[in-house]
Design an enzyme around this catalytic site. Sequence first.
Site, PDB file in Angstrom:
ATOM      1  N   LYS A  10     -21.259 -27.507  -2.341  1.00 24.93           N
ATOM      2  CA  LYS A  10     -21.064 -28.453  -1.239  1.00 24.93           C
ATOM      3  C   LYS A  10     -19.624 -28.429  -0.707  1.00 24.93           C
ATOM      4  O   LYS A  10     -18.729 -27.877  -1.360  1.00 24.93           O
ATOM      5  CB  LYS A  10     -21.449 -29.857  -1.725  1.00 24.93           C
ATOM      6  CG  LYS A  10     -22.943 -29.996  -2.096  1.00 24.93           C
ATOM      7  CD  LYS A  10     -23.290 -31.441  -2.445  1.00 24.93           C
ATOM      8  CE  LYS A  10     -24.765 -31.605  -2.766  1.00 24.93           C
ATOM      9  NZ  LYS A  10     -25.125 -33.034  -3.008  1.00 24.93           N
ATOM     10  N   TYR A  50     -32.451 -32.205   4.117  1.00 26.06           N
ATOM     11  CA  TYR A  50     -32.581 -33.437   3.313  1.00 26.06           C
ATOM     12  C   TYR A  50     -33.636 -34.383   3.894  1.00 26.06           C
ATOM     13  O   TYR A  50     -33.583 -35.590   3.645  1.00 26.06           O
ATOM     14  CB  TYR A  50     -31.230 -34.147   3.221  1.00 26.06           C
ATOM     15  CG  TYR A  50     -30.301 -33.570   2.172  1.00 26.06           C
ATOM     16  CD1 TYR A  50     -30.624 -33.616   0.812  1.00 26.06           C
ATOM     17  CD2 TYR A  50     -29.074 -33.010   2.525  1.00 26.06           C
ATOM     18  CE1 TYR A  50     -29.765 -33.104  -0.160  1.00 26.06           C
ATOM     19  CE2 TYR A  50     -28.202 -32.502   1.559  1.00 26.06           C
ATOM     20  CZ  TYR A  50     -28.566 -32.559   0.220  1.00 26.06           C
ATOM     21  OH  TYR A  50     -27.709 -32.069  -0.746  1.00 26.06           O
ATOM     22  N   PHE A  58     -28.303 -43.846   2.459  1.00 23.84           N
ATOM     23  CA  PHE A  58     -27.166 -42.927   2.505  1.00 23.84           C
ATOM     24  C   PHE A  58     -27.430 -41.681   3.339  1.00 23.84           C
ATOM     25  O   PHE A  58     -26.588 -40.781   3.395  1.00 23.84           O
ATOM     26  CB  PHE A  58     -26.732 -42.542   1.083  1.00 23.84           C
ATOM     27  CG  PHE A  58     -27.824 -41.923   0.235  1.00 23.84           C
ATOM     28  CD1 PHE A  58     -28.163 -40.582   0.364  1.00 23.84           C
ATOM     29  CD2 PHE A  58     -28.510 -42.692  -0.696  1.00 23.84           C
ATOM     30  CE1 PHE A  58     -29.163 -40.013  -0.406  1.00 23.84           C
ATOM     31  CE2 PHE A  58     -29.515 -42.121  -1.487  1.00 23.84           C
ATOM     32  CZ  PHE A  58     -29.836 -40.774  -1.329  1.00 23.84           C
ATOM     33  N   ARG A  86     -30.306 -27.401 -13.078  1.00 24.64           N
ATOM     34  CA  ARG A  86     -30.134 -28.864 -13.150  1.00 24.64           C
ATOM     35  C   ARG A  86     -29.293 -29.228 -14.378  1.00 24.64           C
ATOM     36  O   ARG A  86     -28.470 -30.146 -14.317  1.00 24.64           O
ATOM     37  CB  ARG A  86     -31.490 -29.580 -13.212  1.00 24.64           C
ATOM     38  CG  ARG A  86     -32.378 -29.465 -11.968  1.00 24.64           C
ATOM     39  CD  ARG A  86     -31.838 -30.107 -10.716  1.00 24.64           C
ATOM     40  NE  ARG A  86     -31.532 -31.512 -10.829  1.00 24.64           N
ATOM     41  CZ  ARG A  86     -31.348 -32.328  -9.781  1.00 24.64           C
ATOM     42  NH1 ARG A  86     -31.452 -31.870  -8.531  1.00 24.64           N
ATOM     43  NH2 ARG A  86     -31.036 -33.585  -9.966  1.00 24.64           N
ATOM     44  N   THR A  92     -26.565 -36.868 -10.917  1.00 23.59           N
ATOM     45  CA  THR A  92     -26.177 -37.011  -9.511  1.00 23.59           C
ATOM     46  C   THR A  92     -24.798 -37.649  -9.359  1.00 23.59           C
ATOM     47  O   THR A  92     -23.971 -37.169  -8.576  1.00 23.59           O
ATOM     48  CB  THR A  92     -27.228 -37.875  -8.768  1.00 23.59           C
ATOM     49  OG1 THR A  92     -28.525 -37.301  -8.967  1.00 23.59           O
ATOM     50  CG2 THR A  92     -26.909 -37.957  -7.292  1.00 23.59           C
ATOM     51  N   ARG A 103     -20.837 -31.143 -12.138  1.00 20.83           N
ATOM     52  CA  ARG A 103     -20.510 -32.396 -11.429  1.00 20.83           C
ATOM     53  C   ARG A 103     -19.458 -33.206 -12.183  1.00 20.83           C
ATOM     54  O   ARG A 103     -18.618 -33.860 -11.558  1.00 20.83           O
ATOM     55  CB  ARG A 103     -21.786 -33.205 -11.189  1.00 20.83           C
ATOM     56  CG  ARG A 103     -22.585 -32.625 -10.016  1.00 20.83           C
ATOM     57  CD  ARG A 103     -23.965 -33.200  -9.932  1.00 20.83           C
ATOM     58  NE  ARG A 103     -24.581 -32.960  -8.629  1.00 20.83           N
ATOM     59  CZ  ARG A 103     -25.842 -33.235  -8.359  1.00 20.83           C
ATOM     60  NH1 ARG A 103     -26.634 -33.744  -9.280  1.00 20.83           N
ATOM     61  NH2 ARG A 103     -26.338 -32.989  -7.150  1.00 20.83           N
ATOM     62  N   ASN A 113     -20.662 -34.561  -4.662  1.00 20.35           N
ATOM     63  CA  ASN A 113     -20.880 -34.247  -6.074  1.00 20.35           C
ATOM     64  C   ASN A 113     -20.994 -32.749  -6.342  1.00 20.35           C
ATOM     65  O   ASN A 113     -21.690 -32.317  -7.243  1.00 20.35           O
ATOM     66  CB  ASN A 113     -22.093 -35.017  -6.604  1.00 20.35           C
ATOM     67  CG  ASN A 113     -23.356 -34.726  -5.817  1.00 20.35           C
ATOM     68  OD1 ASN A 113     -23.348 -33.925  -4.883  1.00 20.35           O
ATOM     69  ND2 ASN A 113     -24.450 -35.375  -6.177  1.00 20.35           N
ATOM     70  N   HIS A 116     -25.696 -28.832  -4.995  1.00 16.96           N
ATOM     71  CA  HIS A 116     -27.112 -29.167  -4.873  1.00 16.96           C
ATOM     72  C   HIS A 116     -27.895 -28.232  -5.778  1.00 16.96           C
ATOM     73  O   HIS A 116     -27.510 -27.074  -5.962  1.00 16.96           O
ATOM     74  CB  HIS A 116     -27.593 -28.969  -3.428  1.00 16.96           C
ATOM     75  CG  HIS A 116     -29.099 -29.003  -3.319  1.00 16.96           C
ATOM     76  ND1 HIS A 116     -29.802 -30.184  -3.241  1.00 16.96           N
ATOM     77  CD2 HIS A 116     -30.023 -27.995  -3.351  1.00 16.96           C
ATOM     78  CE1 HIS A 116     -31.108 -29.901  -3.202  1.00 16.96           C
ATOM     79  NE2 HIS A 116     -31.258 -28.591  -3.280  1.00 16.96           N
ATOM     80  N   GLU A 127     -37.050 -24.883  -0.145  1.00 18.93           N
ATOM     81  CA  GLU A 127     -35.615 -24.857   0.176  1.00 18.93           C
ATOM     82  C   GLU A 127     -35.106 -23.438   0.388  1.00 18.93           C
ATOM     83  O   GLU A 127     -34.270 -23.195   1.264  1.00 18.93           O
ATOM     84  CB  GLU A 127     -34.837 -25.555  -0.945  1.00 18.93           C
ATOM     85  CG  GLU A 127     -35.114 -27.052  -0.989  1.00 18.93           C
ATOM     86  CD  GLU A 127     -34.393 -27.774  -2.118  1.00 18.93           C
ATOM     87  OE1 GLU A 127     -34.546 -28.995  -2.227  1.00 18.93           O
ATOM     88  OE2 GLU A 127     -33.652 -27.132  -2.894  1.00 18.93           O
TER      89      GLU A 127
HETATM   90  P1  IDP Z   1     -29.646 -34.747  -6.713  1.00 17.63           P
HETATM   91  O1  IDP Z   1     -28.708 -33.990  -5.801  1.00 17.63           O
HETATM   92  O2  IDP Z   1     -29.044 -34.979  -8.071  1.00 17.63           O
HETATM   93  O3  IDP Z   1     -31.015 -34.133  -6.774  1.00 17.63           O
HETATM   94  P2  IDP Z   1     -30.793 -36.786  -4.938  1.00 17.63           P
HETATM   95  O4  IDP Z   1     -31.276 -38.115  -5.389  1.00 17.63           O
HETATM   96  O5  IDP Z   1     -31.808 -35.752  -4.564  1.00 17.63           O
HETATM   97  O6  IDP Z   1     -29.808 -36.223  -6.098  1.00 17.63           O
HETATM   98  O7  IDP Z   1     -29.819 -37.042  -3.710  1.00 17.63           O
HETATM   99  C1  IDP Z   1     -29.423 -35.986  -2.869  1.00 17.63           C
HETATM  100  C2  IDP Z   1     -27.945 -36.116  -2.603  1.00 17.63           C
HETATM  101  O8  IDP Z   1     -27.711 -37.325  -1.888  1.00 17.63           O
HETATM  102  C3  IDP Z   1     -27.063 -36.240  -3.847  1.00 17.63           C
HETATM  103  O9  IDP Z   1     -26.735 -35.004  -4.448  1.00 17.63           O
HETATM  104  C4  IDP Z   1     -25.831 -36.916  -3.272  1.00 17.63           C
HETATM  105  O10 IDP Z   1     -24.996 -35.982  -2.572  1.00 17.63           O
HETATM  106  C5  IDP Z   1     -26.453 -37.876  -2.256  1.00 17.63           C
HETATM  107  N1  IDP Z   1     -26.698 -39.215  -2.853  1.00 17.63           N
HETATM  108  C6  IDP Z   1     -27.650 -39.556  -3.765  1.00 17.63           C
HETATM  109  N2  IDP Z   1     -27.607 -40.869  -4.065  1.00 17.63           N
HETATM  110  C7  IDP Z   1     -26.594 -41.372  -3.312  1.00 17.63           C
HETATM  111  C8  IDP Z   1     -26.047 -42.705  -3.171  1.00 17.63           C
HETATM  112  O11 IDP Z   1     -26.478 -43.666  -3.791  1.00 17.63           O
HETATM  113  N3  IDP Z   1     -24.985 -42.819  -2.285  1.00 17.63           N
HETATM  114  C9  IDP Z   1     -24.485 -41.762  -1.585  1.00 17.63           C
HETATM  115  N4  IDP Z   1     -24.975 -40.515  -1.684  1.00 17.63           N
HETATM  116  C10 IDP Z   1     -26.009 -40.317  -2.537  1.00 17.63           C
HETATM  117 MG    MG Z   2     -32.399 -33.878  -5.248  1.00 18.92          MG
END
Ligand code: IDP
Ligand code: MG
Length: 138
Positions: A10, A50, A58, A86, A92, A103, A113, A116, A127
């Site tokens: 990212k 997304y 968000f 993962r 996350t 991360r 973070n 992805h 994807e």
């Molecule tokens: P993941 O990347 O660990 O699979 P997801 O729940 O799929 O997590 O969320 C996608 C992306 O959205 C996250 O990697 C992060 O960049 C962002 N994200 C997730 N939860 C939040 C939040 O509560 N606030 C802001 N950004 C978030």
């Molecule tokens: Mg995800």
Amino acid sequence: MAERTLAIIKPDAVAKHAIGDITHRYEEAGLSPKAMRMMCLSKTCAEGFYAVHRERPFFNDLTTYMSSGPVVVVVLEGADAVKKNRDLMGATDPKNAEAGTIRAVHGASIEANAVHGSDSVENAQIEIRYFFAESELR
Ligand code: IDP
Ligand code: MG
């Protein structure tokens, strides 16, 4: 064919010069890069990628952030690639990510973070197809 997953380094991780460390971790873990592209995502491209999160509060911030600077999109192949990636990534929110994960080491916030990773084999296929043509993968 071995399992494949989609990773994205990212904008925050690209900006802090972590591309080399992160790709090294993939290779050390036995995940082979099959296709890789550095690019800037348009806001629309990030929104499409997304789309499953479009109802989340968000979503607008996330897609603005993902289109804020260059990213590296990578197809990784290897045994158990989705789960292995993962595990390398960590949780996350970098605050909750296990020590030593990507991360935990490189993530700046729950949004920025560092990486992805696809969350299932089915989503990995969707994807990968979002970014790469069949002819770019062999
Ligand atoms: P993941 O990347 O660990 O699979 P997801 O729940 O799929 O997590 O969320 C996608 C992306 O959205 C996250 O990697 C992060 O960049 C962002 N994200 C997730 N939860 C939040 C939040 O509560 N606030 C802001 N950004 C978030
Ligand atoms: Mg995800």
